[in-house]
Design an enzyme around this catalytic site. Structure first.
Site, PDB file in Angstrom:
ATOM      1  N   ASP A  58       0.875  -1.172   0.000  1.00 12.92           N
ATOM      2  CA  ASP A  58       0.000   0.000   0.000  1.00 12.92           C
ATOM      3  C   ASP A  58       0.909   1.217   0.000  1.00 12.92           C
ATOM      4  OD1 ASP A  58      -1.700   2.100   0.405  1.00 12.92           O
ATOM      5  OD2 ASP A  58      -2.596   1.322   2.247  1.00 12.92           O
ATOM      6  N   GLY A  87      -1.094   5.255  -9.430  1.00 14.06           N
ATOM      7  CA  GLY A  87      -1.828   6.497  -9.203  1.00 14.06           C
ATOM      8  C   GLY A  87      -3.325   6.247  -9.200  1.00 14.06           C
ATOM      9  N   TYR A 154      -6.332  15.601  -8.593  1.00  7.77           N
ATOM     10  CA  TYR A 154      -5.513  14.817  -9.517  1.00  7.77           C
ATOM     11  C   TYR A 154      -4.572  15.729 -10.296  1.00  7.77           C
ATOM     12  CZ  TYR A 154      -4.243  11.741 -13.395  1.00  7.77           C
ATOM     13  OH  TYR A 154      -3.538  11.008 -14.325  1.00  7.77           O
ATOM     14  N   THR A 189      -7.226   1.956 -21.062  1.00  9.52           N
ATOM     15  CA  THR A 189      -6.938   0.842 -20.160  1.00  9.52           C
ATOM     16  C   THR A 189      -8.259   0.206 -19.753  1.00  9.52           C
ATOM     17  OG1 THR A 189      -7.063   2.205 -18.157  1.00  9.52           O
ATOM     18  CG2 THR A 189      -4.906   2.052 -19.258  1.00  9.52           C
TER      19      THR A 189
END
Length: 247
Positions: A58, A87, A154, A189
């Site tokens: 983690d 990320g 972000y 993705t």
């Protein structure tokens, strides 16, 4: 001597493509994943070559990052490349989320996208300074330059990552440690495919004059090129956005 690479978030999406490209170029790849052990084991079994490993971590926990590098350095006496790829990002528009959710978004995203890479860089720098060699590559984002109105944490995290990349490049250059970055635009993705196939998909693709988004392998190719770059290119952050944004 066989080169060794560490790739965070290295078993899915862009990270899986990076791990594969490095393995195809005869590196031994250490892939760091957070929760999906089955995906990690599957990719590990498929990589060409030998000497590859998977580690669970983690990355939002500084203590776990410390333990991760302790484990790796017990097994390896040389680390040639570290790719900060892991990320997260999710929508938190300032006028649509409550105050608590707003704070949680900033805390979670900055912890994973900025603080975690900084801790990984610290660990990598200690090793690479003693070696007097090494490459660190941070995966940023186009959003770090143009901003991200629907997920500002972000955008801020990636802007900070770009700045950190250049700061560390200056500081570590005398130790022959290369630090660079890649700033992709939208990439197809598993996680992004639903959006691309939905009502906003054509608008996203239309941001590039090629009317498409990047494939993970295109980002991996850039990482591979940067991993072989001379020290004189340290500090560069390469834009990979299909001419969708200039700064």
């Amino acid at each position: 001597m066989t080169r060794t690479a560490i790739v965070t978030g290295g078993t899915r999406g862009i990270g899986a493509a990076i791990s594969t490209a490095l393995a195809e170029n005869e590196m031994e790849v250490i892939m760091v994943y957070r929760t999906d052990l089955s995906a990690a084991r599957k990719l590990l079994s498929e990589l060409p070559g030998s000497g590859h490993e998977i580690y669970q971590c983690d990355l939002s926990s500084p203590q776990e990052i410390g333990r991760l590098f302790e484990q790796i350095t017990r097994q390896r006496d040389h680390i040639d490349l570290v790719v900060n790829n892991a990320g997260i990002g999710y929508h938190h528009p300032i006028d649509e989320v409550n105050y608590q959710s707003w704070q949680e978004a900033w805390k979670d995203i900055l912890a994973t996208n900025l603080i975690a890479p900084s801790n990984v860089c610290w660990q990598a720098a200690q090793i690479m300074k003693s070696q007097n060699s090494g490459h660190i590559i941070n995966i940023g984002s186009r959003g770090g330059y143009r901003g991200e109105p629907l997920m500002p944490a972000y955008g801020a995290s990636k802007a900070g990552l770009h700045s950190m990349t250049q700061s560390l490049a200056r500081y570590l250059a005398p130790h022959n440690v290369f630090v660079g970055g890649i700033a992709p635009g939208f990439v197809e993705t598993d996680m992004s495919r639903a959006r691309l196939e939905g009502k906003v998909g054509e608008r996203i693709k239309g941001q590039s004059p090629m009317n498409r988004v990047a494939q993970p392998e295109e980002i991996a190719h850039a990482v591979l090129q940067m991993s072989e770059s001379s020290m004189w290119m340290t500090g560069n952050v390469w834009d990979l956005n299909g001419a969708s944004y200039f700064h």
